[in-house]
Design an enzyme around this catalytic site. Structure first.
Site, PDB file in Angstrom:
ATOM      1  N   LYS A  50       0.834  -1.210   0.000  1.00  0.00           N
ATOM      2  CA  LYS A  50       0.000   0.000   0.000  1.00  0.00           C
ATOM      3  C   LYS A  50       0.870   1.263   0.000  1.00  0.00           C
ATOM      4  CE  LYS A  50      -3.665  -2.431   2.473  1.00  0.00           C
ATOM      5  NZ  LYS A  50      -4.345  -2.677   3.748  1.00  0.00           N
ATOM      6  N   GLN A  94      -4.069  -1.175   9.972  1.00  0.00           N
ATOM      7  CA  GLN A  94      -3.995  -2.496   9.340  1.00  0.00           C
ATOM      8  C   GLN A  94      -4.565  -3.565  10.276  1.00  0.00           C
ATOM      9  OE1 GLN A  94      -3.000  -3.130   6.145  1.00  0.00           O
ATOM     10  NE2 GLN A  94      -3.526  -5.278   6.476  1.00  0.00           N
ATOM     11  N   ASP A 117     -10.531   3.395   4.968  1.00  0.00           N
ATOM     12  CA  ASP A 117     -11.027   2.028   4.761  1.00  0.00           C
ATOM     13  C   ASP A 117     -12.550   1.953   4.870  1.00  0.00           C
ATOM     14  OD1 ASP A 117      -9.107   0.208   4.017  1.00  0.00           O
ATOM     15  OD2 ASP A 117      -8.439  -0.230   6.064  1.00  0.00           O
TER      16      ASP A 117
END
Ligand code: NAP
Length: 281
Positions: A50, A94, A117
């Site tokens: 990412k 994460q 997200d």
């Protein structure tokens, strides 16, 4: 008959080139901040991918690594710092987090306008009530982008989503509903799973087990394989038995090279959306 491959790698490249052009016109570089807690090797690989992708698009990406014995309070203090930092546009924690950390408390401490997200209760609430969230979960957005790039019709189709996690299954079912599909969500307690899959025009499998094969698919269906897991022999696999499924389906996404790259691409698109939302507020 052999299905056409839904090439997530190639589609991502095309979409990212478009994004890169848009980003190059901005006066400031959007900034993505990623938090990684603990030493999960798979997470480290995902995070590095990412970071690398973000930099290649013209974003700035920063990583904060915390040891697995960190407290919730310390993580939240760090997120609050990022929430208050006008130079940071997107915050990503994460997953998975260590067992002693309450994932929901952590995710909900992210300012919704920086929730890249789309996993905060605020953005989920907007999404599930048909309002406009700042972002939706990346895998879901990536799947819809992939289908649209191949001009696959969604409206009126019967979509069967296997899996009901907050990360993939649930938001994906919601996104298809938003696209006017008729949606069935299945999970580990679903009875007659195979006969339900047989009625699907579009199958999305997000389980992490080999669960779909050609025998249980409807002819000419579209198959989206989200699953990624290692077989006992150590090979990377998806949920779908590719050989048999591709003899029956009209389109199929491979693993690797299907939904995976589309998820990272959607993350990049989410970051730009957040940056734009913050700069007109
Ligand atoms: P998860 O939280 O473990 O959810 C798995 C879902 O599958 C659950 O809803 C579970 O049902 C259901 N399930 C398990 N066994 C089943 C069975 N035998 N029949 C029907 N349903 C069953 O996993 P996740 O985070 O959603 O991820 C799913 C898969 O996608 C994993 O392989 C993951 O690695 C992969 N993934 C890929 C990407 C990508 O970018 N390609 C992104 C995220 C995840 P219950 O709810 O009843 O337990």
């Amino acid at each position: 008959m052999t299905a056409e491959i839904l090439d997530g790698k190639m589609t991502s490249q095309k979409l990212l080139e478009k994004l890169q052009q848009e980003v190059s016109t901005l006066t400031k570089k959007p900034v993505l901040a990623i938090m990684l807690v603990g030493e999960n090797p798979a997470s480290l690989i995902y995070v590095n991918a990412k970071l690398k992708k973000a930099e290649s698009i013209g974003f700035k990406a920063i990583l904060k690594q915390l040891t697995s014995n960190v407290t919730e309070k310390e993580i939240i203090a760090n997120i609050k710092e990022w929430n208050n930092d006008p130079n940071i546009n997107g915050i990503l924690v994460q997953l998975p987090l260590p067992k002693h950390i309450n994932k929901n408390i952590i995710l909900n401490s992210i300012d919704p306008i920086k929730d890249v997200d789309g996993l905060t209760a605020y953005n989920s609430g907007l999404f599930y009530t048909g309002q406009e969230p700042y972002a939706i979960p990346c895998t879901t957005r990536g799947i819809i982008m992939l289908l649209k790039e191949y001009n696959i019709e969604i409206e009126g189709k019967h979509v069967v989503v296997i899996g009901r996690s907050n990360l993939v299954g649930k938001p994906t079912a919601q996104a298809f509903l938003f696209e006017n599909a008729t949606v069935t969500t299945c999970h580990s307690k679903t009875e007659n799973l195979e006969s339900i899959i047989k009625t699907a025009d579009i199958v999305v499998s997000a389980v992490g087990e080999k669960i779909v094969n050609g025998k249980i698919l409807k002819k000419n269906s579209v198959v989206i394989d989200v699953g990624i897991f290692r077989t006992p022999e150590g090979k990377i696999s998806g949920d779908v038995e590719f050989e048999s499924a591709s003899q029956v389906a009209s389109y199929i996404s491979p693993v690797p090279g299907g939904v995976g790259p589309m998820t990272v691409t959607a993350l990049m698109y989410n970051l730009l959306d957040l940056y734009l939302a913050q700069n007109i507020r």
